[in-house]
Scaffold this active site. Structure first.
Site, PDB file in Angstrom:
ATOM      1  N   LYS A  58       0.700  -1.092   0.133  1.00  0.00           N
ATOM      2  CA  LYS A  58      -0.002  -0.194   0.071  1.00  0.00           C
ATOM      3  C   LYS A  58       0.644   0.963  -0.102  1.00  0.00           C
ATOM      4  N   GLY A  98      -0.433 -14.588 -13.707  1.00  0.00           N
ATOM      5  CA  GLY A  98      -1.980 -14.502 -12.666  1.00  0.00           C
ATOM      6  C   GLY A  98      -2.342 -12.814 -12.612  1.00  0.00           C
ATOM      7  N   ALA A  99      -3.464 -12.794 -12.769  1.00  0.00           N
ATOM      8  CA  ALA A  99      -3.797 -11.688 -12.450  1.00  0.00           C
ATOM      9  C   ALA A  99      -5.228 -11.201 -11.755  1.00  0.00           C
ATOM     10  N   VAL A 128      -5.212 -10.526  -6.945  1.00  0.00           N
ATOM     11  CA  VAL A 128      -4.692  -9.798  -6.072  1.00  0.00           C
ATOM     12  C   VAL A 128      -3.555  -8.413  -6.491  1.00  0.00           C
ATOM     13  N   ILE A 129      -2.468  -9.954  -5.866  1.00  0.00           N
ATOM     14  CA  ILE A 129      -1.346  -8.932  -6.174  1.00  0.00           C
ATOM     15  C   ILE A 129      -0.708  -9.128  -7.769  1.00  0.00           C
ATOM     16  N   VAL A 135       1.327 -20.367 -18.886  1.00  0.00           N
ATOM     17  CA  VAL A 135       2.689 -19.992 -19.433  1.00  0.00           C
ATOM     18  C   VAL A 135       3.122 -21.757 -19.530  1.00  0.00           C
ATOM     19  N   GLY A 145      -1.455 -17.570  -6.162  1.00  0.00           N
ATOM     20  CA  GLY A 145      -2.264 -17.640  -4.850  1.00  0.00           C
ATOM     21  C   GLY A 145      -0.977 -17.989  -3.581  1.00  0.00           C
ATOM     22  N   HIS A 205     -23.611  15.981   2.422  1.00  0.00           N
ATOM     23  CA  HIS A 205     -22.910  16.229   1.125  1.00  0.00           C
ATOM     24  C   HIS A 205     -22.229  17.369   0.953  1.00  0.00           C
TER      25      HIS A 205
HETATM   26  P1  FAD Z   1       1.535 -14.511   8.386  1.00  0.00           P
HETATM   27  O1  FAD Z   1       0.978 -12.398   8.323  1.00  0.00           O
HETATM   28  O2  FAD Z   1       2.264 -14.737   7.367  1.00  0.00           O
HETATM   29  O3  FAD Z   1       2.494 -14.545   9.384  1.00  0.00           O
HETATM   30  C1  FAD Z   1       2.604 -15.508   9.500  1.00  0.00           C
HETATM   31  C2  FAD Z   1       3.911 -15.292  10.813  1.00  0.00           C
HETATM   32  O4  FAD Z   1       4.003 -16.585  11.522  1.00  0.00           O
HETATM   33  C3  FAD Z   1       5.228 -14.788   9.940  1.00  0.00           C
HETATM   34  O5  FAD Z   1       5.522 -13.635  10.592  1.00  0.00           O
HETATM   35  C4  FAD Z   1       6.225 -16.291  10.150  1.00  0.00           C
HETATM   36  O6  FAD Z   1       7.825 -15.881  10.055  1.00  0.00           O
HETATM   37  C5  FAD Z   1       5.303 -16.814  11.267  1.00  0.00           C
HETATM   38  N1  FAD Z   1       6.035 -18.360  11.314  1.00  0.00           N
HETATM   39  C6  FAD Z   1       5.747 -19.107  10.059  1.00  0.00           C
HETATM   40  N2  FAD Z   1       5.810 -20.382  10.551  1.00  0.00           N
HETATM   41  C7  FAD Z   1       6.380 -20.594  12.260  1.00  0.00           C
HETATM   42  C8  FAD Z   1       7.140 -21.104  13.226  1.00  0.00           C
HETATM   43  N3  FAD Z   1       6.675 -22.312  13.281  1.00  0.00           N
HETATM   44  N4  FAD Z   1       7.591 -20.611  14.371  1.00  0.00           N
HETATM   45  C9  FAD Z   1       7.402 -19.111  14.410  1.00  0.00           C
HETATM   46  N5  FAD Z   1       7.263 -18.629  13.743  1.00  0.00           N
HETATM   47  C10 FAD Z   1       6.484 -18.802  12.136  1.00  0.00           C
HETATM   48  N6  FAD Z   1      -4.427  -8.732   2.691  1.00  0.00           N
HETATM   49  C11 FAD Z   1      -5.238  -7.625   3.207  1.00  0.00           C
HETATM   50  O7  FAD Z   1      -5.940  -7.443   4.276  1.00  0.00           O
HETATM   51  N7  FAD Z   1      -4.795  -6.743   3.145  1.00  0.00           N
HETATM   52  C12 FAD Z   1      -4.013  -6.304   2.166  1.00  0.00           C
HETATM   53  O8  FAD Z   1      -3.580  -4.964   1.413  1.00  0.00           O
HETATM   54  C13 FAD Z   1      -3.344  -7.371   1.971  1.00  0.00           C
HETATM   55  N8  FAD Z   1      -2.208  -6.756   1.145  1.00  0.00           N
HETATM   56  C14 FAD Z   1      -1.148  -7.882   0.874  1.00  0.00           C
HETATM   57  C15 FAD Z   1       0.097  -7.967  -0.429  1.00  0.00           C
HETATM   58  C16 FAD Z   1       0.388  -8.639  -0.599  1.00  0.00           C
HETATM   59  C17 FAD Z   1       1.753  -8.566  -1.520  1.00  0.00           C
HETATM   60  C18 FAD Z   1       0.959 -10.346  -0.069  1.00  0.00           C
HETATM   61  C19 FAD Z   1       1.762 -10.774   0.302  1.00  0.00           C
HETATM   62  C20 FAD Z   1      -0.256 -10.309   1.089  1.00  0.00           C
HETATM   63  C21 FAD Z   1      -1.086  -9.054   1.350  1.00  0.00           C
HETATM   64  N9  FAD Z   1      -2.387  -9.911   2.251  1.00  0.00           N
HETATM   65  C22 FAD Z   1      -3.027  -7.726   2.711  1.00  0.00           C
HETATM   66  C23 FAD Z   1      -2.268 -11.141   2.819  1.00  0.00           C
HETATM   67  C24 FAD Z   1      -2.329 -10.822   4.421  1.00  0.00           C
HETATM   68  O9  FAD Z   1      -1.124 -10.522   4.199  1.00  0.00           O
HETATM   69  C25 FAD Z   1      -2.201 -11.736   4.803  1.00  0.00           C
HETATM   70  O10 FAD Z   1      -3.262 -12.469   4.871  1.00  0.00           O
HETATM   71  C26 FAD Z   1      -1.945 -11.909   6.796  1.00  0.00           C
HETATM   72  O11 FAD Z   1      -0.737 -11.040   6.649  1.00  0.00           O
HETATM   73  C27 FAD Z   1      -2.489 -13.477   7.156  1.00  0.00           C
HETATM   74  O12 FAD Z   1      -1.983 -13.022   8.230  1.00  0.00           O
HETATM   75  P2  FAD Z   1      -1.580 -14.942   9.349  1.00  0.00           P
HETATM   76  O13 FAD Z   1      -0.581 -13.720  11.138  1.00  0.00           O
HETATM   77  O14 FAD Z   1      -1.905 -15.448   9.169  1.00  0.00           O
HETATM   78  O15 FAD Z   1       0.025 -15.054   8.550  1.00  0.00           O
HETATM   79  P1  NAD Z   2      -4.670 -14.756  -6.173  1.00  0.00           P
HETATM   80  O1  NAD Z   2      -5.856 -16.124  -5.589  1.00  0.00           O
HETATM   81  O2  NAD Z   2      -5.874 -13.411  -5.635  1.00  0.00           O
HETATM   82  O3  NAD Z   2      -4.440 -14.558  -7.730  1.00  0.00           O
HETATM   83  C1  NAD Z   2      -4.081 -15.224  -8.172  1.00  0.00           C
HETATM   84  C2  NAD Z   2      -4.716 -15.737  -9.747  1.00  0.00           C
HETATM   85  O4  NAD Z   2      -2.975 -16.310 -10.252  1.00  0.00           O
HETATM   86  C3  NAD Z   2      -5.438 -16.365  -9.827  1.00  0.00           C
HETATM   87  O5  NAD Z   2      -6.561 -15.051 -10.344  1.00  0.00           O
HETATM   88  C4  NAD Z   2      -5.715 -17.421 -10.623  1.00  0.00           C
HETATM   89  O6  NAD Z   2      -6.386 -17.859 -11.584  1.00  0.00           O
HETATM   90  C5  NAD Z   2      -4.159 -17.852 -10.942  1.00  0.00           C
HETATM   91  N1  NAD Z   2      -3.395 -18.484 -11.640  1.00  0.00           N
HETATM   92  C6  NAD Z   2      -3.311 -19.752 -10.357  1.00  0.00           C
HETATM   93  N2  NAD Z   2      -2.070 -20.866 -11.384  1.00  0.00           N
HETATM   94  C7  NAD Z   2      -2.163 -19.739 -12.455  1.00  0.00           C
HETATM   95  C8  NAD Z   2      -0.971 -20.261 -13.850  1.00  0.00           C
HETATM   96  N3  NAD Z   2      -0.274 -21.523 -13.837  1.00  0.00           N
HETATM   97  N4  NAD Z   2      -0.967 -19.382 -15.152  1.00  0.00           N
HETATM   98  C9  NAD Z   2      -1.493 -17.710 -14.577  1.00  0.00           C
HETATM   99  N5  NAD Z   2      -2.513 -17.904 -13.671  1.00  0.00           N
HETATM  100  C10 NAD Z   2      -2.504 -18.577 -13.099  1.00  0.00           C
HETATM  101  O7  NAD Z   2      -3.728 -14.924  -5.604  1.00  0.00           O
HETATM  102  P2  NAD Z   2      -2.534 -14.032  -5.357  1.00  0.00           P
HETATM  103  O8  NAD Z   2      -2.905 -12.092  -6.009  1.00  0.00           O
HETATM  104  O9  NAD Z   2      -1.199 -14.540  -5.501  1.00  0.00           O
HETATM  105  O10 NAD Z   2      -2.975 -13.171  -4.039  1.00  0.00           O
HETATM  106  C11 NAD Z   2      -2.548 -13.911  -2.248  1.00  0.00           C
HETATM  107  C12 NAD Z   2      -3.543 -13.456  -1.461  1.00  0.00           C
HETATM  108  O11 NAD Z   2      -3.055 -12.435  -0.861  1.00  0.00           O
HETATM  109  C13 NAD Z   2      -5.183 -13.666  -1.290  1.00  0.00           C
HETATM  110  O12 NAD Z   2      -5.729 -14.298  -2.264  1.00  0.00           O
HETATM  111  C14 NAD Z   2      -5.143 -12.409  -0.877  1.00  0.00           C
HETATM  112  O13 NAD Z   2      -6.616 -12.620  -0.733  1.00  0.00           O
HETATM  113  C15 NAD Z   2      -4.251 -12.154  -0.470  1.00  0.00           C
HETATM  114  N6  NAD Z   2      -3.751 -10.377  -0.723  1.00  0.00           N
HETATM  115  C16 NAD Z   2      -4.860  -9.725  -1.028  1.00  0.00           C
HETATM  116  C17 NAD Z   2      -4.541  -8.695  -1.198  1.00  0.00           C
HETATM  117  C18 NAD Z   2      -6.007  -7.619  -0.273  1.00  0.00           C
HETATM  118  O14 NAD Z   2      -6.205  -8.061   0.237  1.00  0.00           O
HETATM  119  N7  NAD Z   2      -5.715  -5.379  -1.435  1.00  0.00           N
HETATM  120  C19 NAD Z   2      -3.536  -7.807  -1.555  1.00  0.00           C
HETATM  121  C20 NAD Z   2      -2.606  -9.211  -2.123  1.00  0.00           C
HETATM  122  C21 NAD Z   2      -2.538 -10.208  -1.473  1.00  0.00           C
END
Ligand code: FAD
Ligand code: NAD
Length: 477
Positions: free
Chosen positions: A58, A190-191, A193-194, A247, A280, A453
């Protein structure tokens, strides 16, 4: 004799750290095992979300949006800006500073609440014992009355494009948040969220972005009317999104990455400077529980839990990305609060039907509740109310008058069943619908609520009015 806590949380991301803080607030002696090392190779709390997920993405979305707006979009306001240039190093430094501030904040909150941070890898043993392996390889075993597993998720790898963030040619989201030069061309597999969010960042900064998406439906989880509008707008912005494209192989050359792919017209190749794989994420369960612990795993490696996040083992819970449900930070955090309150003998609860989704593109996409296609499939009778931002004064003033609000209400009871938004600040607007659904509001309740408004919220109001054909600022059909 092993030290024993009331609660040991494994994982300090938004699910785990929130659970730990709430447990401590409720008077439970709590430790959190976390092993993350940040970009400075220092231990850090906050998990994926704070270190390499929600927050850095963000931050870059915001910075790149300012750059793009000043460079391309401000002329309509009568403002001429010349000589705009990009300092990518500073943009990245700002991102890193924000990450450090927020992750440091969690560690301060742990101290203030008395949560003990056990640095290292946590592994569940039998009888709620947890083995903690420190960086230096030393181990300690602690006991707990309750264990909460919150180990999160990691990107899915595909054989056709192996990620190597250190090399920086084929990367996952962590690599794409850290490019040190703007790639001329960026391929995205993969089109989802990321792909859309990080593709938008680099496109705004000047990359030509080509997205290869395997399935036919764009944003299959979103309401398809909204998804169609999004696809049209993103393509207009220059994102080259190709659906039903697979791909088949990649090859690294001196010019970048050669990507071989297949679509309905046959086999093709393209060369890109960098390739982002965003197909994903999968649950993090490697070495999280010893076999003798007897923890049950479900489909695709998720830890099996019920609606209260209880695993098959008494006193052992799992929350966040490592269990079923959307991989969203707020979903994991709320599960953490629910579990902490239940452990403390309270009545924690989470309404899984009212979890908001947001995609931080421009325009933003946000929704809560059922999509129109889901209501059709489930045979639930519904009414639709829509309102375009083109007829909203505030959106016009902002030069952001594209997209719409779409509300879905039960045809007989008028209960609000879903709200889908594409437009400015959709991420904020959707919260009105979340609150409405949480309180079991009808579309009539929203229609009778006074909205200031001129605000973007008036589009929410008008969409609610439109459910019953009474929108004021559009012709009702
Ligand atoms: P995580 O955040 O993955 O945390 C798990 C933690 O556990 C990590 O710190 C890891 O080091 C630790 N861990 C793992 N195994 C062990 C172990 N055995 N011992 C000790 N520690 C361990 N979600 C949103 O809602 N809004 C967004 O805008 C958004 N943007 C995102 C953008 C990107 C690029 C990505 C990759 C994800 C995004 N997400 C977003 C998804 C969000 O980051 C995850 O849903 C969220 O972080 C999950 O929280 P969690 O605590 O379950 O896991
Ligand atoms: P995603 O599930 O949003 O998108 C993956 C996309 O890749 C899908 O459209 C799927 O059809 C496609 N795909 C799968 N296999 C493929 C292949 N072999 N070739 C081409 N396309 C393929 O997953 P992501 O974008 O990797 O994000 C992972 C998770 O992180 C999401 O589930 C989302 O909840 C979380 N996230 C959330 C936010 C947010 O809340 N704004 C931002 C980033 C990530």
């Amino acid at each position: 004799m092993a030290k024993t806590y009331d609660v040991v949380v494994i994982g300090g991301g938004p699910a785990g750290y929130v659970a730990a803080i709430r447990c401590a607030q409720l008077g439970l002696e709590t430790a959190c095992v976390e092993k993350w090392l940040n970009f400075k190779n220092e231990p850090a709390l906050g998990g994926t979300c704070l270190n390499v997920g929600c927050i850095p993405s963000k931050t870059l979305l915001e910075s790149s949006e300012h750059y793009h707006l000043i460079k391309e979009g401000i002329n309509n306001h009568g403002i001429r800006v010349e000589g705009v240039s990009l300092n990518l190093d500073q943009m990245m430094a700002r991102k890193e500073d924000i990450v450090m501030q927020l992750t440091g904040g969690i560690s301060a909150l742990f101290k203030a609440n008395g949560v003990e941070w056990l640095q290292g890898h946590g592994k569940l043993l039998a009888d709620r014992q947890v083995e903690v392996t420190a960086r230096d390889g030393s181990t300690e075993v602690v006991g707990a009355d309750h264990v909460i597993i919150a180990t999160g998720s990691q990107p899915i790898d595909i054989g056709a494009a192996r990620v190597d963030n250190a090399e920086g040619l084929i990367v996952d989201s962590t690599g794409a948040l850290d490019f040190r030069q703007v790639p001329k061309t960026l391929g995205v597999i993969g089109a989802g969220v990321i792909g859309l969010e990080l593709g938008s960042v680099w496109s705004r900064l000047g990359s030509k972005v080509v997205m290869l998406e395997a399935v036919e439906d764009f944003l299959a989880l979103a309401d398809q009317q909204i998804a169609r509008d999004a696809l049209r707008q993103f393509r207009k912005q220059g994102l080259d999104i190709r659906l039903e494209t697979r791909v088949t192989a990649t090859r690294k050359t001196a010019d970048g990455v050669v990507v071989s792919f297949k679509d309905k017209n046959g086999d093709h190749e393209m060369t890109v400077d960098k390739l982002l794989v965003s197909v994903g994420r999968r649950p993090n369960t490697d070495n999280v529980a010893a076999p003798e612990a007897g923890l049950l795993f479900g489909e695709r490696g998720y830890i099996h839990v019920n609606d209260e996040c209880e695993t098959n083992l008494p006193g052992v819970f799992a929350i966040g990305d490592v269990v079923r449900g959307p991989m969203l930070a707020h979903k994991g955090s709320e599960e953490g609060v629910m579990v902490a309150e239940n452990i403390a003998g309270q009545h924690g609860h989470l309404n899984y039907d009212a979890i908001p989704w947001v995609i931080y593109t421009n325009p933003e996409i946000a929704w809560v509740g059922k999509t129109e296609q889901a209501l059709k499939a489930e045979g639930i009778p519904y009414k639709i109310g829509t309102f375009p931002f083109a007829a909203n004064g505030r959106a016009k003033a902002m030069e952001a008058a594209s997209g719409m609000v779409k509300m879905l209400a039960h045809a007989e009871t008028d209960l609000l069943l879903g709200c889908h938004i594409i437009g400015p600040f959709a991420s904020e607007l959707v919260q009105e619908a979340v609150l409405a659904m949480e309180f079991h509001a009808s579309s009539e309740d929203l229609a009778r609520t006074i909205h200031g408004h001129p605000t973007l919220y008036e589009a929410m109001h008008e969409a609610a009015l439109s459910v019953h054909g009474r929108a004021i600022h559009k012709i009702n059909t």
